[in-house]
Structure formats: structure tokens, C-alpha cells
Scaffold this active site. Structure first.
Site, PDB file in Angstrom:
ATOM      1  N   GLU A   1       4.509  -6.058   3.147  1.00  0.00           N
ATOM      2  CA  GLU A   1       4.231  -5.103   4.221  1.00  0.00           C
ATOM      3  C   GLU A   1       5.469  -4.925   5.094  1.00  0.00           C
ATOM      4  OE1 GLU A   1       2.767  -3.023   6.024  1.00  0.00           O
ATOM      5  OE2 GLU A   1       0.639  -2.882   5.513  1.00  0.00           O
TER       6      GLU A   1
ATOM      7  N   GLU B   1      -5.050   1.746   3.014  1.00  0.00           N
ATOM      8  CA  GLU B   1      -4.861   0.598   3.907  1.00  0.00           C
ATOM      9  C   GLU B   1      -4.943   1.027   5.363  1.00  0.00           C
ATOM     10  OE1 GLU B   1      -2.553  -2.341   6.364  1.00  0.00           O
ATOM     11  OE2 GLU B   1      -2.302  -0.184   6.114  1.00  0.00           O
ATOM     12  N   GLU B   2      -4.377   2.185   5.669  1.00  0.00           N
ATOM     13  CA  GLU B   2      -4.294   2.633   7.054  1.00  0.00           C
ATOM     14  C   GLU B   2      -5.655   2.978   7.656  1.00  0.00           C
ATOM     15  OE1 GLU B   2      -1.720   2.456   8.837  1.00  0.00           O
ATOM     16  OE2 GLU B   2       0.022   2.466   7.519  1.00  0.00           O
TER      17      GLU B   2
ATOM     18  N   HIS C   1       5.229   4.079  12.380  1.00  0.00           N
ATOM     19  CA  HIS C   1       4.276   5.174  12.586  1.00  0.00           C
ATOM     20  C   HIS C   1       4.908   6.359  13.304  1.00  0.00           C
ATOM     21  CE1 HIS C   1       0.100   3.243  11.689  1.00  0.00           C
ATOM     22  NE2 HIS C   1       1.036   2.834  10.838  1.00  0.00           N
TER      23      HIS C   1
ATOM     24  N   HIS D   1       0.819  -1.214   0.000  1.00  0.00           N
ATOM     25  CA  HIS D   1       0.000   0.000   0.000  1.00  0.00           C
ATOM     26  C   HIS D   1       0.852   1.262   0.000  1.00  0.00           C
ATOM     27  CE1 HIS D   1       0.267   1.224   4.326  1.00  0.00           C
ATOM     28  NE2 HIS D   1       0.310  -0.075   4.598  1.00  0.00           N
TER      29      HIS D   1
ATOM     30  N   ASP E   1       6.186   2.765   5.907  1.00  0.00           N
ATOM     31  CA  ASP E   1       4.959   1.970   6.061  1.00  0.00           C
ATOM     32  C   ASP E   1       3.887   2.608   5.194  1.00  0.00           C
ATOM     33  OD1 ASP E   1       2.753   0.513   6.863  1.00  0.00           O
ATOM     34  OD2 ASP E   1       2.716   1.311   8.891  1.00  0.00           O
TER      35      ASP E   1
END
Length: 356
Positions: free
Chosen positions: A235, A212-213, A322, A66, A178
Site C-alpha cells: 500500500e 478497496e477505496e 488523494h 489494489h 494510491d
């Protein structure tokens, strides 16, 4: 890593792409793969690269990573020109005060900072408390609501200002690894497959998905569109080789030791075996973890799309997930791409992925 690939990675992670606002990063992805795959885009913003295989009754294989990153969104402009914001995805309120940010407006990006009361002015009993996100604000230097409103609209996306930088060895840090690191691997697999001397016996779809998040949305819709027999999600995963992460909870995973192959109910056993066996035969380093539940990745929705898809995860060790300083090893990205390319040449028929 070859120079052209590193430049692509740098452009990809530095392009702003909070969930729902992924177009800048998707344009980078699309431009890169356009030279070696048939490229399409859907209404969600997912970008597909397709390379046709050879042979009859060939498998349809879908790779997905993603492109969206966590971020912020302008929610309110106060009378003094400060911007209040909401989180897009899992933003940690511990880390945002004092950060530099970029507000992506209709006229282009402008600089801002997340304000923070000086410690001298905070009561001692309050110094250890976390300021809730809805109480934090961004200073763009405006002196009034009118001045701010001439530049910024409610709903504008915001990203952390940090860009890709090299650390020691092959380690790099950036916001947005990410999962733009996963999108990067998908693009590199497409490139490497296009350079093989002979076509593979699979139809290959490489997808850079969106949103996706905020609920695995692009993974859901892209898999529905492709209708794959086999799906591999690329991922990131929690590296546990930093001092404050518990290996007993997350497994023993380190940077530079190869991609991670998880096992669990989200993973098709036959596809896992192909990836694991390929790693051994090709001398590609890999690490293993167990996930005893549905994973919080696009692999989750791929597995249960339509009548079911044989699904696996190839994960990339990542420190400080994150945050604006996510850190990884470039060698792990290259090993992941090499592993997937080699595994594609070892795929069986549709029935070989059925457990009984």
C-alpha cells in the site's frame, strides 16, 4: 527502473479505474503478468497471478495491492448540459473546482472541467468557504440536457485528467498512485520470482484487488478465495517530508528512503521480523512506523479472513495522497519489490507465525 517496467507503471496509472470501474487498469495488469504467471480473474474483478513453488507442505503466500483509485460518478444532467456528480472514495472538495476531468462513457472518454465561479463574483465573506461536492458541476461543452444525454449517462465514471509525469531525479507524479503503485509492486514481484534460477518453497499468489477505496471489498473476497497462510499487502503511506505534515502524528517517513514496515495489532510479529531482518541482510533501505489500530488497508481484512492469516504491510511513501498530483520515488517501488522477493525465500513453516 528498467524501461519496460516504467512503461507498465505508466499504462497502469493512466488507465481509468475508480472503484467499481477498474476493468481498464486490470486489463493492463493482467496483460503484463500473463507472460510469467498463471492468470485468473473472479466475478468481482480481482486479478490473480499464480506461481507454483516446490517442496512438500509449502506455504501459500498472497500479495495484494489494489487497482482502484478515487474518482467521481455522474449523478444528474441539468437542463443546460452541466453534469452533477458524486464522489467515489475519499475525494477532497477543496481541490476539485477548476480541475480538468475525463468522463468515461460507453463510446469512450470525453473531456470536461469542474466549473468554478470567478473570484471577482464571490462575496468576500464566502471566499474561504468550501463548495460542497454536490453543489459542484462539470462542463463538457454541451449546450442542453439533450446534447449532454446523447454523450453521457448517469452512473458514468469520471477521473481526474492528470497523467504520469517525471519530476526531478526519480520522482514521479500522477493521479492513482494510491494504490496502483502497490499493484505495480505485486506484478514486479511475480516477474522477479519467475526469473529466479530455482523455484521458491512457497506457492505465490499476486493479486490486484478492486474496490478497496469503498470498503476493502476486493481484498476481502480475494483472500477468501486464495486461503493464504501468509499475506503481504502493498500500500501507500503518508510521506511526512513535506512542509505541512506533522511527523509527531504520522511518523518520520520520506521519499527515496525505502519502503515502510509498520508495526501494530494488524501485523504478525514473526512476519514483520522476517521482512525487517531481510532488509538488513540484503542492505535494502526501510523505514518504520507504528499503527496502533486496524489499518485501513486490505491487510485489515486479510488478517481476519477465515481462521486468520499471518499478515504484514509493505508501504510506499507518497506525498499528496488523494489528489491528482500524488508523488513518489521510483526507487522505493523497486526496493519494495526486492524486499518481498528476498523475504519469500526466508519464510518458515506455518507454526513459525503463531505467537505462542
Amino acid at each position: 527502473m528498467r524501461e519496460a517496467s516504467f512503461e507498465f507503471l505508466k499504462k497502469l496509472v493512466e488507465a481509468p479505474s475508480p472503484s467499481g470501474y477498474e476493468a481498464p487498469a486490470q486489463r493492463v495488469f493482467r496483460s503484463y503478468i500473463d507472460g510469467f504467471a498463471q492468470v485468473t480473474t473472479d466475478v468481482m474483478g480481482n486479478v490473480y497471478g499464480f506461481i507454483q513453488g516446490t517442496g512438500e507442505e509449502r506455504l501459500k503466500v498472497m500479495l495484494v495491492g489494489h487497482s482502484d483509485e478515487i474518482g467521481l460518478q455522474v449523478r444528474y444532467l441539468d437542463d443546460h448540459g452541466f453534469l452533477y456528480f458524486s464522489a467515489i472514495g475519499g475525494v477532497d472538495p477543496h481541490i476539485t473546482p477548476g480541475l480538468r476531468v475525463r468522463v468515461h462513457t460507453e463510446s469512450g472518454a470525453i473531456n470536461g472541467v469542474v466549473g468554478k465561479k470567478p473570484i471577482h463574483l464571490i462575496e468576500p465573506k464566502e471566499r474561504d468557504s468550501v463548495i460542497k461536492l454536490d453543489a459542484q458541476y462539470i462542463d463538457i461543452g454541451a449546450t442542453s440536457k439533450q446534447e449532454a444525454a446523447a454523450l453521457v449517462r448517469v452512473g458514468d465514471a469520471i477521473t481526474f485528467a492528470d497523467s504520469l509525469e517525471r519530476l526531478q531525479g526519480d520522482r514521479c507524479t500522477s493521479r492513482g498512485f494510491d494504490d496502483k503503485a502497490g499493484s505495480f509492486v505485486v506484478a514486479e514481484v511475480l516477474r522477479k520470482v519467475s526469473e529466479l534460477p530455482h523455484p521458491l518453497a512457497v506457492d505465490l499468489y499476486g493479486v490486484s484487488s478492486v474496490q478497496e477505496e469503498v470498503g476493502l471489498r476486493g481484498g476481502t473476497t480475494s483472500c477468501y478465495n486464495v486461503r493464504p497462510d501468509v499475506g503481504i499487502c502493498v500500500e501507500v503511506d503518508f510521506a511526512t517530508d513535506q512542509p505541512d505534515v506533522d511527523k509527531k502524528h504520522n511518523g518520520e517517513v520520506g521519499l527515496g528512503k525505502g519502503p515502510i514496515l509498520p508495526r501494530g495489532p494488524n501485523i504478525n510479529h514473526a512476519l514483520f521480523d522476517i521482512l525487517s531482518r531481510t532488509a538488513g541482510e540484503e542492505s535494502i533501505p526501510v523505514q518504520y512506523t507504528g499503527i496502533a489500530r486496524a489499518t485501513g488497508t486490505d491487510a485489515n481484512v486479510m488478517q481476519i479472513s477465515r481462521g486468520g492469516v499471518a499478515t504484514a504491510l509493505v508501504k510506499l511513501p507518497l506525498r499528496y495522497m488523494h489528489t491528482p498530483v500524488e508523488t513518489l520515488s521510483l526507487a522505493d517501488l523497486e526496493a519494495a519489490a526486492d524486499l518481498i522477493v528476498a523475504a519469500l525465500a526466508r519464510m518458515g513453516n506455518r507454526d513459525s507465525f503463531k505467537p505462542v
